[in-house]
Design an enzyme around this catalytic site. Structure first.
Site, PDB file in Angstrom:
ATOM      1  N   THR A 199       0.881  -1.163   0.000  1.00 53.29           N
ATOM      2  CA  THR A 199       0.000   0.000   0.000  1.00 53.29           C
ATOM      3  C   THR A 199       0.911   1.203   0.000  1.00 53.29           C
ATOM      4  O   THR A 199       2.068   1.095   0.394  1.00 53.29           O
ATOM      5  CB  THR A 199      -0.826   0.028   1.319  1.00 53.29           C
ATOM      6  N   ARG A 227     -13.706  -7.961  -0.804  1.00 52.30           N
ATOM      7  CA  ARG A 227     -13.113  -7.517   0.464  1.00 52.30           C
ATOM      8  C   ARG A 227     -12.567  -6.093   0.306  1.00 52.30           C
ATOM      9  O   ARG A 227     -11.858  -5.783  -0.641  1.00 52.30           O
ATOM     10  CB  ARG A 227     -11.988  -8.468   0.859  1.00 52.30           C
ATOM     11  N   VAL A 228     -12.925  -5.242   1.241  1.00 49.34           N
ATOM     12  CA  VAL A 228     -12.388  -3.885   1.266  1.00 49.34           C
ATOM     13  C   VAL A 228     -11.576  -3.763   2.554  1.00 49.34           C
ATOM     14  O   VAL A 228     -12.038  -4.154   3.626  1.00 49.34           O
ATOM     15  CB  VAL A 228     -13.532  -2.853   1.228  1.00 49.34           C
ATOM     16  N   GLY A 229     -10.377  -3.246   2.441  1.00 46.08           N
ATOM     17  CA  GLY A 229      -9.500  -3.163   3.604  1.00 46.08           C
ATOM     18  C   GLY A 229      -9.624  -1.836   4.326  1.00 46.08           C
ATOM     19  O   GLY A 229     -10.652  -1.159   4.263  1.00 46.08           O
ATOM     20  N   ASP A 230      -8.542  -1.456   4.995  1.00 49.53           N
ATOM     21  CA  ASP A 230      -8.551  -0.213   5.769  1.00 49.53           C
ATOM     22  C   ASP A 230      -8.289   1.020   4.914  1.00 49.53           C
ATOM     23  O   ASP A 230      -8.702   2.121   5.268  1.00 49.53           O
ATOM     24  CB  ASP A 230      -7.497  -0.282   6.875  1.00 49.53           C
ATOM     25  N   THR A 250      -0.115   1.191   6.632  1.00 47.78           N
ATOM     26  CA  THR A 250      -0.020   0.079   5.694  1.00 47.78           C
ATOM     27  C   THR A 250       0.101  -1.203   6.514  1.00 47.78           C
ATOM     28  O   THR A 250       0.543  -1.177   7.660  1.00 47.78           O
ATOM     29  CB  THR A 250       1.203   0.206   4.764  1.00 47.78           C
ATOM     30  N   GLY A 251      -0.271  -2.304   5.904  1.00 49.82           N
ATOM     31  CA  GLY A 251      -0.202  -3.578   6.602  1.00 49.82           C
ATOM     32  C   GLY A 251      -1.586  -4.187   6.744  1.00 49.82           C
ATOM     33  O   GLY A 251      -2.504  -3.826   5.996  1.00 49.82           O
ATOM     34  N   GLY A 253      -4.978  -4.658   7.127  1.00 48.51           N
ATOM     35  CA  GLY A 253      -6.036  -3.668   7.244  1.00 48.51           C
ATOM     36  C   GLY A 253      -7.068  -3.974   8.310  1.00 48.51           C
ATOM     37  O   GLY A 253      -7.547  -3.076   9.007  1.00 48.51           O
TER      38      GLY A 253
HETATM   39  N1  ASP Z   1      -3.621  -2.156   4.344  1.00 51.01           N
HETATM   40  C1  ASP Z   1      -3.887  -2.844   3.096  1.00 51.01           C
HETATM   41  C2  ASP Z   1      -5.169  -3.592   3.211  1.00 51.01           C
HETATM   42  O1  ASP Z   1      -5.392  -4.209   4.242  1.00 51.01           O
HETATM   43  C3  ASP Z   1      -2.833  -3.785   2.665  1.00 51.01           C
HETATM   44  C4  ASP Z   1      -1.411  -3.382   2.869  1.00 51.01           C
HETATM   45  O2  ASP Z   1      -1.103  -2.304   3.314  1.00 51.01           O
HETATM   46  O3  ASP Z   1      -0.537  -4.189   2.569  1.00 51.01           O
HETATM   47  O4  ASP Z   1      -5.901  -3.629   2.252  1.00 51.01           O
END
Ligand code: ASP
Length: 344
Positions: A199, A227-230, A250-251, A253
């Site tokens: 991200t 699926r929708v993340g953060d 990032t990471g 979500g």
């Molecule tokens: N935060 C993002 C999500 O969960 C993924 C990512 O940052 O790697 O969609």
């Protein structure tokens, strides 16, 4: 986008009120010292480490007078349009059916507005579509096919975002996903070694103290379709308050959404914490709210999550569970700096 006309209107309105309220003469009003008491901010742009080129671009733009949100959209677009960045936009890793679905959100501090898109297919630059939602609608988030239709109404082309490299990675994942399915495994030595998440978050403070934030992603690779993340969630993927600062993540979500991490980080800064300490405090909250299935034997989360933050004075910081770095650009130029680590 520009707030100059708005600022000018508010300025003139405020000046008029002071003149009327104290019955001072216009010539006295011109000399009044209240016009600009705010100390100038130290301009800065921070981003996840993959934004190292973007922070330089955004910094150059914002110090040349560009609007803060316009500057960081240009910054993150470098990753969105890069087919070799498999975490964002064009070339991003797809969902479990091989379809690239993108999420993005942004906030513009001076105008107190937000925009977002979720599960957007076929458009390379979701950051620009999130900004269109912010600028031209009364809403904050559009999703799926309707977000795509919204984008095409502005002339955006629907394109296949799955690059050959991302398709190959997806085919390898599908072939090797489990023993009980009908896909024959691919030999281990044919397997590609690739990151499965990614991200870009970017946050900016302009010389006049205005702040904006943006996050854009292709989300977790191989995710369940829809699926929708953060990243597109205001307050999770990013958050901005023009009086305080901005933060983003990032990471994993889902773990961020559970604590509204970007909002929480800004709230910690509002209480007076330095951006680095605020980001660390948010990570601690994440650990407290993590269910046992996501903790390792040592009690530490078995996933990755990073926070990045700037405050109105231009101070910045980042935090992660372990060793990690993030991108920053200020008058000293663009560079990667260490995040604070929750665990040594
Ligand atoms: N935060 C993002 C999500 O969960 C993924 C990512 O940052 O790697 O969609």
């Amino acid at each position: 986008m520009s707030e100059s006309s708005l600022s000018r209107r508010s300025f003139l309105g405020a000046a008029g009120a002071v003149v009327a309220g104290t019955a001072i003469t216009p010539s006295t009003a011109v000399a009044a010292p209240w016009v600009s008491r705010r100390p100038p901010a130290k301009p800065v742009v921070v981003a996840s480490a993959n934004g190292i080129r973007g922070v330089q671009r955004a910094f150059d733009l914002v110090t040349a007078g560009s609007d803060t949100l316009d500057a960081i959209v240009e910054g993150v677009k470098i990753q969105e349009l890069d087919p070799n960045d498999m975490s964002v936009g064009y070339g991003g890793l797809p969902n479990e059916e091989g379809v690239v679905q993108l999420d993005a959100s942004c906030m513009h501090g001076p105008s107190k507005r937000a925009g977002a898109v979720g599960a957007l297919e076929g458009i390379k630059t979701p950051s620009e579509i999130a900004r269109l939602v912010l600028k031209y609608t009364n809403h904050i988030m559009l999703v799926g096919k309707d977000a795509q239709r919204f984008a095409t109404s502005y002339g955006y082309q629907v394109e296949d975002l799955l690059t050959p490299r991302a398709r190959e990675a997806w085919l390898h994942w599908r072939a090797n996903r489990g023993a009980g399915d009908d896909w024959l495994d691919v030999a281990r030595d044919e397997r590609l070694s690739l990151s499965t998440t990614g991200t870009i978050n970017m946050d900016v403070v302009a010389p006049n103290g205005d702040i904006s934030s943006i996050t854009t992603t292709s989300g977790l690779s191989w995710k369940i379709p829809g699926r929708v993340g953060d990243s597109p969630i205001i307050g999770a993927g990013q958050y901005c308050d023009n009086d305080v600062g901005a933060a983003g993540s990032t990471g994993r979500g889902e773990s961020n959404i559970m604590v509204c991490g970007a909002f929480l980080t800004v709230e910690f800064m509002r209480q007076g914490m330095h951006p680095k300490d605020a980001a660390l405090a948010t990570l601690k909250r994440v650990v407290e709210k993590t269910p046992p299935r996501l903790l390792g034997p040592d009690g530490r989360p078995n996933f990755g999550l990073n926070f990045y933050a700037v405050n109105k004075a231009g101070e910045f910081g980042g935090a992660a569970f372990g060793r990690s770095r993030f991108a920053v650009c200020d008058e000293q130029g663009a560079r990667l700096v260490d995040s604070a680590a929750l665990y040594e």
